[in-house]
Structure formats: structure tokens, C-alpha cells
Design a protein around this motif. Structure first.
Motif, PDB file in Angstrom:
ATOM      1  N   UNK A 122       0.830  -1.204   0.000  1.00  0.00           N
ATOM      2  CA  UNK A 122       0.000   0.000   0.000  1.00  0.00           C
ATOM      3  C   UNK A 122       0.863   1.252   0.000  1.00  0.00           C
ATOM      4  N   UNK A 123       0.455   2.222  -0.798  1.00  0.00           N
ATOM      5  CA  UNK A 123       1.065   3.555  -0.781  1.00  0.00           C
ATOM      6  C   UNK A 123      -0.010   4.540  -0.363  1.00  0.00           C
ATOM      7  N   UNK A 124       0.315   5.395   0.589  1.00  0.00           N
ATOM      8  CA  UNK A 124      -0.562   6.514   0.932  1.00  0.00           C
ATOM      9  C   UNK A 124       0.234   7.799   0.750  1.00  0.00           C
ATOM     10  N   UNK A 125      -0.387   8.799   0.139  1.00  0.00           N
ATOM     11  CA  UNK A 125       0.267  10.106   0.040  1.00  0.00           C
ATOM     12  C   UNK A 125      -0.733  11.214   0.345  1.00  0.00           C
ATOM     13  N   UNK A 126      -0.225  12.245   0.955  1.00  0.00           N
ATOM     14  CA  UNK A 126      -0.976  13.468   1.223  1.00  0.00           C
ATOM     15  C   UNK A 126      -0.159  14.604   0.612  1.00  0.00           C
ATOM     16  N   UNK A 127      -0.215  14.731  -0.731  1.00  0.00           N
ATOM     17  CA  UNK A 127       0.666  15.689  -1.417  1.00  0.00           C
ATOM     18  C   UNK A 127       0.216  17.122  -1.203  1.00  0.00           C
ATOM     19  N   UNK A 128       1.040  18.095  -1.602  1.00  0.00           N
ATOM     20  CA  UNK A 128       0.608  19.498  -1.552  1.00  0.00           C
ATOM     21  C   UNK A 128      -0.675  19.688  -2.363  1.00  0.00           C
ATOM     22  N   UNK A 129      -1.599  20.453  -1.832  1.00  0.00           N
ATOM     23  CA  UNK A 129      -2.898  20.627  -2.479  1.00  0.00           C
ATOM     24  C   UNK A 129      -2.903  21.745  -3.511  1.00  0.00           C
ATOM     25  N   UNK A 130      -1.762  22.435  -3.663  1.00  0.00           N
ATOM     26  CA  UNK A 130      -1.653  23.493  -4.662  1.00  0.00           C
ATOM     27  C   UNK A 130      -2.669  24.610  -4.406  1.00  0.00           C
ATOM     28  N   UNK A 131      -2.713  25.045  -3.160  1.00  0.00           N
ATOM     29  CA  UNK A 131      -3.652  26.093  -2.776  1.00  0.00           C
ATOM     30  C   UNK A 131      -3.076  27.487  -2.939  1.00  0.00           C
ATOM     31  N   UNK A 132      -1.809  27.575  -3.319  1.00  0.00           N
ATOM     32  CA  UNK A 132      -1.144  28.856  -3.394  1.00  0.00           C
ATOM     33  C   UNK A 132      -0.295  29.128  -2.172  1.00  0.00           C
ATOM     34  N   UNK A 133      -0.399  28.262  -1.164  1.00  0.00           N
ATOM     35  CA  UNK A 133       0.365  28.443   0.060  1.00  0.00           C
ATOM     36  C   UNK A 133       1.342  27.299   0.301  1.00  0.00           C
ATOM     37  N   UNK A 134       1.014  26.115  -0.253  1.00  0.00           N
ATOM     38  CA  UNK A 134       1.871  24.957  -0.017  1.00  0.00           C
ATOM     39  C   UNK A 134       3.191  25.105  -0.746  1.00  0.00           C
ATOM     40  N   UNK A 135       4.276  24.707  -0.096  1.00  0.00           N
ATOM     41  CA  UNK A 135       5.537  24.553  -0.790  1.00  0.00           C
ATOM     42  C   UNK A 135       5.535  23.195  -1.458  1.00  0.00           C
ATOM     43  N   UNK A 136       5.863  23.151  -2.722  1.00  0.00           N
ATOM     44  CA  UNK A 136       5.896  21.869  -3.402  1.00  0.00           C
ATOM     45  C   UNK A 136       7.212  21.721  -4.150  1.00  0.00           C
ATOM     46  N   UNK A 137       7.506  20.510  -4.541  1.00  0.00           N
ATOM     47  CA  UNK A 137       8.761  20.189  -5.185  1.00  0.00           C
ATOM     48  C   UNK A 137       8.819  20.810  -6.576  1.00  0.00           C
ATOM     49  N   UNK A 138       9.993  21.291  -6.936  1.00  0.00           N
ATOM     50  CA  UNK A 138      10.158  21.908  -8.244  1.00  0.00           C
ATOM     51  C   UNK A 138      11.211  21.130  -9.013  1.00  0.00           C
ATOM     52  N   UNK A 139      10.827  20.640 -10.166  1.00  0.00           N
ATOM     53  CA  UNK A 139      11.756  19.847 -10.951  1.00  0.00           C
ATOM     54  C   UNK A 139      12.472  20.697 -11.987  1.00  0.00           C
ATOM     55  N   UNK A 140      13.642  20.232 -12.388  1.00  0.00           N
ATOM     56  CA  UNK A 140      14.554  21.043 -13.191  1.00  0.00           C
ATOM     57  C   UNK A 140      14.062  21.296 -14.613  1.00  0.00           C
ATOM     58  N   UNK A 141      13.092  20.502 -15.096  1.00  0.00           N
ATOM     59  CA  UNK A 141      12.730  20.628 -16.502  1.00  0.00           C
ATOM     60  C   UNK A 141      11.848  21.832 -16.812  1.00  0.00           C
ATOM     61  N   UNK A 142      11.370  22.548 -15.794  1.00  0.00           N
ATOM     62  CA  UNK A 142      10.412  23.615 -16.062  1.00  0.00           C
ATOM     63  C   UNK A 142      11.036  24.810 -16.779  1.00  0.00           C
ATOM     64  N   UNK A 143      12.288  25.125 -16.459  1.00  0.00           N
ATOM     65  CA  UNK A 143      12.967  26.253 -17.094  1.00  0.00           C
ATOM     66  C   UNK A 143      14.449  26.124 -16.793  1.00  0.00           C
ATOM     67  N   UNK A 144      15.260  26.942 -17.440  1.00  0.00           N
ATOM     68  CA  UNK A 144      16.682  26.817 -17.180  1.00  0.00           C
ATOM     69  C   UNK A 144      17.003  27.278 -15.753  1.00  0.00           C
ATOM     70  N   UNK A 145      18.170  26.902 -15.281  1.00  0.00           N
ATOM     71  CA  UNK A 145      18.526  27.084 -13.872  1.00  0.00           C
ATOM     72  C   UNK A 145      18.476  28.543 -13.431  1.00  0.00           C
TER      73      UNK A 145
END
Length: 630
Positions: A122-145
Motif C-alpha cells: 500500500x502507498x498513501x500520500x498526502x501531497x501538496x494541495x496546490x492552494x497557493x500556500x503549499x511549498x511543493x517540489x520543483x523539478x529542473x525541466x520547467x525552465x533553465x537554472x
């Protein structure tokens, strides 16, 4: 001897190999970024092979977002990282089979691909809800460094990238989808064939999460959408037409057919029983006689023992109520002034369960305030963590997923570690031995928060301490219960309340590159250690476990042979020796034990002839042992 790669698998190349087995004619060669040839796919030929199934140039349903293709690539891209053990922050390191892993969960999911492939129930996750306040992970592919760093970049102390997905971000939903897609794709491969993933989410990204899961798990494996009432009080928000009292839980199986064949779980209805009034029928619990919202019942007037008259809708008709009252199965709390409740007895509910429904009430499955109270009770002060999930909720999810003893529960957005608490609690109740793997990025606590003031610098410190305190409380309760056993009753065993702490770090290997003009005969023959100077034997051992696909919870012992330290994992699964200048006597002793795997440092042997000698010793004494060097 073969050298270990010390990096995660290249899933793209593995997928190409699988396609090549079915359609060898579509495999071609392409150049990588360094100009070297590697295998690729001729997609035009592949389309022709699948021409009956490919929709090309016609309207079709498709869920996409900005960055989708890059997120697919991100899931398959290998990394050169490792997990380093941290014994001093662990609990019961030598005996526990639980794990607490610190680091970006995308890295962790990649690192676990070999060791836990098709292994997690079983996997359970409670990820960021993207409410504008949560800090969430940012991956490198979105834009250059530099662009990313200038516009969105905030970093934690070890360089993990974070960003706050605010309303001003033009990719408000796309960034979130790109963050979730590769993690869920990697998570699927970790699930057992009868495995289940449960995901908490609110209204903001519910639709997108379900669409992503349909892409990854398939619509046919959708098991249900649970509405959980997260609060017991009525909201009083005048800015909204509809107040939020519920959250969502999406449940998907890896393979619904296999899940049904092996059996789904039932929710335990046994409840918390006691016998405060000395009832001759034994321990009992109670539930409201008044009906809840959406239920049907009978209307009549009830008079309490104190003389208070109550009008309402009740669970049974008036004749049934009078009979239960006569049988003393109706109680009135608050000294006769409270609403009537019906007793039910332990013997009536033992071994009884019910199929889960898609509406989970706060009184049975817990609520946010109760979860906060639980943490306050453990830590001794309020507001230790924002919006923790209740243990009752996770306990029920583990039950319906039918997680049995010795099976693994993974939570890669573990937060305050409620999932670990629930696993230990359920093990205490039924004598099981379920395992947990918690994964959490060490996000810093706000310096104004109560947690920071109490000395907790990041979320991982809160999670680890919660497991320590909850585990101690659970085993203390078991000890107390065992002291009060009747003569014929069996005592309960303590549960595994420990955990091994592992932290994501760069690879154990040095990045050593030489231009062609720099190679000399001496350089080719000299034994230069390619292992970083700050890495311990234990660091190397866990890097080897990851690459060889062995669970990180296996029993580990250390022995000495002729003053040389050797590491023995799971009896004969692996023997490792990372000492310099390993004598032949030690090599022979390891070979005599005939482990399934053996590993040494490449620099442990003075010359190529010494390596050949090691190979010959194993061919003679342990021909079935796989021998490698790092």
C-alpha cells in the motif's frame, strides 16, 4: 570482475529493450548528447506496427498540460545519487525493519526501484494541495537554472529546490501536474500486483489528480473516490457559498483483477470497548440513537431519565426503543441529560467488519482537530504541525487495502508521520508485523512556528520524533495491558517501533575524467580509489544494496577475519569487504561461506593479477557467487 554502476537504472533504455523484444525491426541507433551511439526507436515504423491502434491526425481524448512530455522524460532519467545511513538519528537500528528516508521523494522513488520493485502493498500520500500556500517540489525541466532561480527559486540547506506555487504563476496547474506525474509513475512500479495507492486531495486539484492517475494506473483500476469529513464543526466562512468540511481520497489498484482475487480488506468495527457500569454481558461501546444526515428513521418523543423531552428522528421505531430501554441497552450520557445512545457488545462485533463506502464520517474515521489533539498529547504543546491526518483515517485505509503482516506501507509525502503511527498502532492491536517506509523532504519549519521554538528545525525532525514518542506510548500500553491479563489469556508482543534513517546524497563515487592526452601507462596501471574520501563502509554497503536490489531493512552483521572487517547481510545474501589490501586468506574465507553475492573495493587489490586470483578463488570455492567491485 564486473564493476557496480552506482546509479539508478535508465528506465528509457529498459523500455526500449522491452519494445525491441516485441518489434526488433523498430530498434535503431541514435547519438546521445556526447555524440555516442545508443539504442533508439524508429517511431514511424512503430506506428506502422501498431497502425490499427494508433490515432494520428484525428480528434481524440487526451489529457495534457505544459511540461507533460518533459515530466515523462524526468521519470525515466537516471540519477547518480545514493542513500547514506544515519545511525545516530535512528531507533533500534540493528533490529528494526522500518525506514525513514530524508530527501526529495523523486530521487528516493528512483533509488528504490530495484530494491522494492513490485513489493509495496500500500502507498498513501498526502501531497501538496496546490492552494497557493503549499511549498511543493520543483523539478529542473520547467525552465533553465538561472531563470528558475531568479523567478521562483528557494532552496533548502542541502540544495533541494522548492517553490511556492502562487496564483501569479502562469502554470498554476501545469507545474503541479508536472510535479506529480513522474512520482506517481515511479510509485506504480513499486506496488505489488495486488497493491493499492490511496491519495488525499482537496477540490483544487482533484480533477487533475484523477486524470493523471487514469493515465498511469488506468481507468479500469480505479477503486473509488472516498469523501472524508475532516472536521466535526460547521464552518462559518461568510466569503464562501459552500463551506469546506470534506476532503477526497482517490483509491487505485495496480491491478484490480489481482486485488479482487487475493481479497480486499474490511473496516474493523470492533471499536474501543469498556465496561464502566459493570454490564453482565461484558465490554461495550455505543453509537447515537438519533439518525445522522441523509439517514431515514422514525419520529417520536423520548423522555430522558432527568425528565427532559426530546423530539427527533430516531434509528428505530418507538416499540424497538422501549424494548432496548427495558433491556438496558439504551444509555443517556451527561447524567441523564444527553442524547440517547445504543449499546453494542464486544462479543457481537468480534471478527466483524464492513465493506468500505465512499462516505467516511468524522466520528468513525477521525478529524483534523482530533489529529491535532493527538500530536499535542505526544509533544506537550499545540500547533506542532499544520493539518495532520488522524490515525483513525490511516488505520482504516490500511485495513481496506488488506495490508497483512510483514507487508510494506509506503508514504512519500509523510509529513508528521501519521502513516507510521497508524502502522504501529494496528500492529499493536492485531499482533501484526507490517513495515513502513516514510519519505520526507527536510522542509524548514517557519522560525515563528511553535515547532521551531521547541527546537524542531525541519519537518523530518518532527516526523522522526513523533514515531519515537508514539512507538514508546504504544509499547508502554502493551506492557500495561499484559500486567492485567487473566490466567488463560496470551500476552501481546511488543511491536517494532524502530526505524533506520537514510538520507539522499550525491553518489559515493568521485567524478574522475581524463582527456585522452592525460592518459599515461602509470595512470592505467595505478590503483586510484574512485570512492569519495568522506564515505564510510556503511555508506558503501547501502549503495551496493540499492544497486543489487536488496531491501534496505535486511539484517546486517559485522565480523572480523584476520583483523579485516566484513559486512554480512541477511546471512548469506551478501558479504561485503571494503578494506584496503584484502589478503588472500580473507578472500578464501568469504568464498568458503558461499554467499549469493560478494563485493570488494576495486582498489583493494594491488594489481590486475590479484583480481584474477580473486576470481579464480571464487570459481573454485563458490562458483555460484556473483562477485563485483566498486
Amino acid at each position: 570482475m564486473d564493476k557496480m554502476k552506482q546509479e539508478t537504472a535508465d528506465l528509457t533504455q529498459e523500455n526500449i529493450a522491452l519494445i525491441g523484444e516485441l518489434f526488433p525491426n523498430v530498434i535503431t541507433e541514435i547519438k546521445d548528447e556526447n555524440g555516442k551511439l545508443k539504442k533508439g526507436i524508429n517511431f514511424e515504423l512503430l506506428k506502422q506496427e501498431l497502425s490499427g491502434d494508433v490515432v494520428d491526425g484525428e480528434e481524440c481524448y487526451d489529457f495534457t498540460w505544459v511540461g507533460k512530455k518533459a515530466s515523462i522524460v524526468e521519470a525515466n532519467t537516471p540519477i547518480r545519487k545514493t542513500l547514506r545511513p544515519c545511525i545516530e538519528e535512528s531507533k533500534n537500528w540493528e533490529t528494526t525493519e522500518n525506514l525513514y528516508i530524508e530527501g526529495d521523494n523523486l530521487d528516493v522513488l528512483k533509488l528504490l526501484q530495484e530494491s522494492y520493485l513490485n513489493s509495496v502493498k500500500m502507498i498513501y500520500i498526502d501531497p501538496p494541495y496546490n492552494t497557493g500556500k503549499d511549498f511543493i517540489y520543483k523539478d529542473k525541466f520547467m525552465m533553465d537554472k538561472e531563470e528558475y532561480k531568479g523567478q521562483l527559486g528557494t532552496y533548502d540547506e542541502v540544495g533541494n529546490r522548492l517553490f511556492q506555487n502562487t496564483e501569479t504563476n502562469g502554470r498554476f496547474h501545469s507545474d503541479w501536474c508536472s510535479m506529480m506525474y513522474p512520482r506517481l509513475k515511479l510509485a506504480r512500479s513499486l506496488l505489488a500486483e495486488d497493491g493499492v495507492i490511496c491519495m488525499s486531495i482537496d477540490d483544487n486539484e482533484l480533477d487533475n489528480l484523477k486524470k493523471i492517475c487514469s493515465l498511469i494506473f488506468g481507468e479500469s483500476n480505479f477503486e473509488g473516490h472516498i469523501h472524508w469529513r475532516r472536521r466535526y464543526n460547521q464552518p462559518n466562512d461568510k466569503t464562501k457559498m459552500i463551506g469546506l468540511v470534506a476532503e477526497h481520497l482517490l483509491v487505485y489498484a495496480k491491478d484490480s483483477k489481482t486485488l479482487k482475487e487475493k481479497g480486499v480488506g474490511k473496516i474493523d468495527l470492533s471499536g474501543d470497548f469498556s465496561n464502566p457500569d459493570g454490564d453482565p454481558l461484558g465490554d461495550w461501546a455505543s453509537k447515537p440513537w438519533r439518525i445522522g444526515s441523509g439517514q431515514s428513521g422514525s419520529s417520536y418523543r423520548i423522555t430522558t431519565p432527568s425528565g427532559l423531552e426530546l423530539d427527533g428522528e430516531w434509528m428505530g421505531d418507538e416499540e424497538t426503543f422501549k424494548r432496548l430501554l427495558k433491556e438496558k441497552r439504551i444509555i443517556f450520557p451527561r447524567n441523564g441529560n444527553g442524547m440517547p445512545r445504543k449499546k453494542y457488545y464486544r462479543f457481537e462485533r468480534e471478527n466483524e467488519g464492513q465493506c468500505a463506502t465512499n462516505w467516511w464520517s468524522h466520528d468513525q474515521f477521525g478529524h483534523n482537530q482530533g489529529a491535532n489533539n493527538c500530536l499535542t498529547g505526544l509533544f506537550g504543546f499545540k500547533n506542532i504541525f499544520d493539518n495532520p491526518k488522524p490515525v483513525e483515517l490511516l488505520r482504516a485505509l490500511i485495513q481496506i487495502a488488506n495490508v497483512k503482516s510483514k507487508e510494506v506501507v509506503l508514504d512519500f509525502f509523510s509529513g508528521s508521520a501519521t502513516t507510521a503511527h497508524a502502522v504501529m498502532q494496528l500492529n499493536a492491536e492485531d499482533g501484526g508485523n507490517r513495515k513502513f517506509i516514510m519519505v520526507q523532504l527536510p522542509e524548514p519549519c517557519d522560525e515563528k512556528s511553535e515547532a521551531f521554538k521547541a527546537g524542531y528545525k525541519n519537518i523530518c525532525e518532527i516526523g522522526k520524533e513523533r514515531i519515537r514518542r508514539a512507538g514508546d506510548k504504544i509499547n508502554k500500553e502493551i506492557e500495561e495491558s499484559n500486567r492485567q491479563l487473566k490466567l488463560e489469556e496470551e500476552p501481546k508482543k511488543p511491536v517494532d517501533i524502530g526505524f533506520r534513517v537514510l538520507k539522499v546524497d550525491t553518489t559515493n563515487m568521485k567524478d574522475i575524467y581524463y582527456a585522452a592526452s592525460e592518459y599515461t601507462q602509470n595512470l592505467l596501471t595505478d590503483q586510484i580509489s574512485n570512492i569519495k574520501d568522506d564515505r564510510t563502509d556503511l555508506d558503501l554497503l547501502y549503495g551496493v544494496l540499492l544497486e543489487w536490489g536488496l531491501p534496505l531493512s535486511l539484517k546486517h552483521e559485522i565480523e572480523e577475519i584476520d583483523d579485516v572487517k566484513i559486512h554480512i547481510v541477511d546471512n548469506d545474501s551478501l558479504i561485503a569487504c571494503f578494506s584496503e589490501g584484502v589478503p588472500e586468506t580473507v578472500v578464501r574465507e568469504i568464498a568458503k561461506r558461499q554467499p549469493r553475492r560478494a563485493v570488494f573495493r576495486d582498489s583493494s587489490f594491488a594489481s590486475s593479477s590479484d583480481k584474477i586470483n580473486v576470481e579464480e578463488i571464487f570459481k573454485l570455492l563458490a562458483p555460484n557467487t556473483s562477485v563485483k567491485v566498486i
